[in-house]
Design a protein around this motif. Structure first.
Motif: not given
Length: 130
Positions: A6-27
């Motif tokens: 589920d590519e869209e769910a993966a992108k949403k999760l990444c964007d959510f993590l980026v909003e939290k300034n999470d290193w993994t999300g940024i990567q």
């Protein structure tokens, strides 16, 4: 792992993590934009712009991503050791807590476009002792 892709769910999760300034999300976002994975369309220029935005926020993750990008020709950056050295020198001049050790490491081991300089290292170590 048995989950449907589920590519869209993966992108949403990444964007959510980026909003939290999470290193993994940024990567994941940088890699996703660079390679067209994790629900992102391939857009290395957007990856580079995202990294530059992080640097404006003085994000250590953004700084390390740019170093990796310039050193290895990734994330929309050309491989450019001269530009990398200028970037690190600029961080050092600003007394950036990440730039200083990057410069020392570069000069100690001949990395990041620097020539190895034992003279610089001796001077730097003498400053630390005082």
């Amino acid at each position: 792992y048995g989950y449907p892709k589920d590519e869209e769910a993966a992108k949403k999760l990444c964007d959510f993590l980026v909003e939290k300034n999470d290193w993994t999300g940024i990567q994941y976002k940088v890699n996703g934009l660079s390679r067209g994975i994790f629900g992102y369309k391939k857009d290395p220029e957007a990856a580079r712009k995202f990294i530059e935005e992080l640097i404006v926020q003085n994000s250590r993750d953004g700084i390390y991503q740019k170093v990796d990008g310039l050193e290895n020709g990734k994330y929309g950056y050309p491989q450019d050791l001269q530009a990398l050295r200028v970037f690190i020198d600029d961080l050092d001049k600003k007394n950036n807590a990440i730039g200083i050790p990057l410069k020392v490491e570069g000069m100690a081991f001949g990395l990041y476009g620097y020539s190895r300089s034992s003279k610089f290292i001796k001077k730097y170590l003498s400053l630390l002792e005082n």
